[in-house]
Write a protein that holds these residues in place. Structure first.
Motif, PDB file in Angstrom:
ATOM      1  N   PHE A 134       0.898  -1.069   0.086  1.00  0.00           N
ATOM      2  CA  PHE A 134       0.078  -0.084   0.081  1.00  0.00           C
ATOM      3  C   PHE A 134       0.851   1.141  -0.050  1.00  0.00           C
ATOM      4  O   PHE A 134       1.945   1.166   0.384  1.00  0.00           O
ATOM      5  CB  PHE A 134      -0.948   0.192   1.226  1.00  0.00           C
ATOM      6  N   ARG A 135       0.304   2.397  -0.298  1.00  0.00           N
ATOM      7  CA  ARG A 135       1.116   3.675  -0.115  1.00  0.00           C
ATOM      8  C   ARG A 135       0.638   4.411   0.954  1.00  0.00           C
ATOM      9  O   ARG A 135      -0.668   4.395   1.100  1.00  0.00           O
ATOM     10  CB  ARG A 135       0.684   4.638  -1.650  1.00  0.00           C
ATOM     11  N   THR A 136       1.334   4.946   1.812  1.00  0.00           N
ATOM     12  CA  THR A 136       1.109   6.071   2.904  1.00  0.00           C
ATOM     13  C   THR A 136       0.732   7.289   2.311  1.00  0.00           C
ATOM     14  O   THR A 136       0.751   7.721   1.107  1.00  0.00           O
ATOM     15  CB  THR A 136       2.112   6.022   3.680  1.00  0.00           C
ATOM     16  N   ALA A 137      -0.049   7.948   3.092  1.00  0.00           N
ATOM     17  CA  ALA A 137      -0.750   9.247   2.939  1.00  0.00           C
ATOM     18  C   ALA A 137       0.593  10.128   2.510  1.00  0.00           C
ATOM     19  O   ALA A 137       1.434  10.278   3.444  1.00  0.00           O
ATOM     20  CB  ALA A 137      -1.547   9.761   3.747  1.00  0.00           C
ATOM     21  N   PRO A 138       0.484  11.232   1.534  1.00  0.00           N
ATOM     22  CA  PRO A 138       1.580  12.021   1.449  1.00  0.00           C
ATOM     23  C   PRO A 138       1.589  13.124   2.781  1.00  0.00           C
ATOM     24  O   PRO A 138       0.632  13.349   3.259  1.00  0.00           O
ATOM     25  CB  PRO A 138       1.002  12.895   0.076  1.00  0.00           C
ATOM     26  N   GLY A 139       2.903  13.460   2.923  1.00  0.00           N
ATOM     27  CA  GLY A 139       3.302  14.394   4.247  1.00  0.00           C
ATOM     28  C   GLY A 139       2.899  15.631   3.734  1.00  0.00           C
ATOM     29  O   GLY A 139       3.069  16.599   4.612  1.00  0.00           O
TER      30      GLY A 139
END
Length: 523
Positions: A134-139
């Motif tokens: 999965f991809r984490t949310a952008p910071g």
């Protein structure tokens, strides 16, 4: 077969989640699968991730026997360097399911994970790894966001038909490679038994995969668990789960049609008539079969309403329009404190909306706002009551919320929902509305994922909705073989902040597109 620890490529990682559909079908009816004898633990039901943020996420698995869950993460698909997260002991108390919380993840990055199951009596006996990503949310704001949403899975008698292709919408959504999936309720149809065959209007025969638990309405905990297991028999769904994390909410069919707290069923299919008893069993199975956070309040695994903060561009407000609602009625009482959300959830929602700094606030509703959803001849199931006049019944609670949003100058609210088994876009404007003390907003409706499609719902004029787009069949319960299976896509541009909604139909591409600008009122 499962991927090995040597770390194959990403496509192989996703294929590695597709373990022996025949073995899954054989295991579908029992709490302990028949193949749980000897050897090492196995995780044939795949993996899921949920409620992913910039630095955290949840990972789910089901074992075929008692086992200790272990999750390892890596920045690369080779798993050359890993971080290990010890998980729970999986046993019969949770139907051998478990969820492990991941923390300290890097923002805006692809995370590869693998789940291992260790024999609690002999730690050397460890399952083959089952992998996901999965991809984490952008910071930071410049990292855009793209997600899909829909609801209503395996309803109205339409289960998994391998000859038709199973749950094909999940494969179409997976190919878009979204950041996450918003599952907008009716995740199972626990009140919808499946017949082995159904004859279609054109003479073709739909052939359902069937299990013991899907042969009757669910009443026992085991039967509710079996309804959630049933959907995982589909290979498209398991492949999707391994690639796309979910944000999950529930609606009515996880328990029984149009239910509300305190209801006593008048339905001869049920021996247990108390909806509160049924809902407690369904709620437990729901919490066991999805990666959900343990939030305070609400009993069992905690409350379901929550906000998932997906970077600076997006907050997702996940509503629960079932647990705290009042009884279905003509919905025309002048005062209605309980409404569809309950007082405590409404106050929470106001507070969290006011403190949100995200550019866009998506309100994930399991019921539509201005679409009329009847319950029988005189009662109403959702918010609208079919009377275009001043807000009455549950409409009064929505009016209170919309007034709060306007007077606190909260911008960027967009409502997403499913439930009514067609797709449409509604623009709500105070001009011409019976209640006008609100800022204009949009509501987008989609679904079903894989269920019967239905004609369009009528609009209620209380909040001035204009239906800008609609696609629906002209008759009830149109099968997935005949089309009308819908999902939506939302894309937020990291540069401009523009939010674009695309309503899609499985096998038929984009039907409608609308782009909204950040910070503007009256779009």
């Amino acid at each position: 077969m499962a991927a090995t620890a040597s770390g194959p490529g990403r496509r192989t990682v996703l294929r590695g989640t597709l373990a022996a559909t025949a073995g899954l079908a054989a295991a579908g009816a029992g709490a302990v699968p028949a193949f749980a004898r000897g050897g090492r633990p196995q995780a044939r039901w795949g993996v899921q991730a949920g409620d992913v943020t910039a630095h955290s996420g949840l990972v789910w698995v089901r074992s075929d026997r008692p086992a200790r869950m272990i999750v390892e993460t890596s920045a690369t698909e080779s798993f050359a360097r890993t971080r290990r997260y010890p998980g729970p002991l999986l046993g019969p108390g949770t139907d051998f399911t478990g969820t492990t919380a991941l923390h300290g993840l890097p923002a805006g990055e692809q995370v590869h994970y693998r789940v291992l199951l260790a024999d609690p009596d002999d730690p050397r006996r460890v399952s083959a790894p089952v992998t996901g990503t999965f991809r984490t949310a952008p910071g930071r704001r410049r990292g855009g966001v793209r997600f899909v949403w829909s609801g209503d899975l395996a309803g109205q008698g339409w289960g998994i038909d391998p000859a038709f292709g199973g749950y094909r919408t999940f494969e179409e959504m997976r190919r878009l490679d979204p950041d996450f999936f918003l599952f907008s309720g009716d995740t199972v149809y626990a009140d919808g038994p499946l017949e082995r065959t159904v004859t279609l209007p054109d003479g073709r025969v739909w052939q359902n995969v069937t299990t013991e638990e899907k042969s009757k309405v669910a009443e026992t905990l085991a039967e509710y668990r079996g309804n959630f297991r049933y959907n995982l028999l589909d290979e498209h769904l398991r492949r999707f789960n391994a690639q796309v994390p979910a944000i999950v909410q529930w609606d009515d069919h996880e328990v029984t049609n149009n239910w509300y707290p305190g209801e006593i069923l008048d339905d001869d299919r049920y021996t247990e008539r108390s909806v509160d008893v049924l809902a407690a069993r369904a709620r437990r199975a729901f919490s066991e079969y999805f990666p959900l956070p343990a939030l305070p309040g609400g009993g069992l695994a905690g409350r379901l309403y929550r906000v998932v903060r997906y970077g600076p561009l997006l907050d997702v407000f996940v509503l629960d329009m079932r647990t705290y609602r009042n009884a279905n009625s003509p919905n025309d009482q002048p005062l209605d404190e309980q409404g569809v959300l309950g007082r405590r959830q409404l106050q929470w929602l106001k507070r969290e909306l006011a403190r949100s700094t995200a550019t866009w606030k998506v309100l994930a509703a399991d019921l539509p706002l201005g679409l009329v959803v009847p319950d029988g001849d005189t009662d109403f199931e959702a918010i609208a009551n079919g009377d275009p006049g001043a807000p009455l019944g549950r409409e009064a609670q929505l009016a209170e919320l919309l007034r709060f949003i306007k007077h606190h100058r909260i911008t960027g609210t967009v409502w997403l929902t499913a439930d009514v088994h067609h797709t449409s876009a509604q623009h709500y404007r105070p001009e011409g509305a019976a209640f006008g003390d609100f800022a204009p907003f949009w509501e987008f409706v989609t679904g079903p994922l894989h269920a019967g499609a239905f004609p369009a719902s009528e609009l209620d004029g209380t909040f001035g909705p204009e239906r800008v787009y609609l696609k629906a069949p002209d008759r009830a319960n149109v099968s997935p073989a005949e089309g009308f299976q819908f999902f939506g896509e939302v894309e937020i541009d990291g540069g401009s902040g523009d939010l674009t909604v695309r309503l899609r139909e499985t096998g038929n591409g984009v039907l409608f597109t609308k782009t909204l600008r950040p910070g503007l009122v009256g779009q």
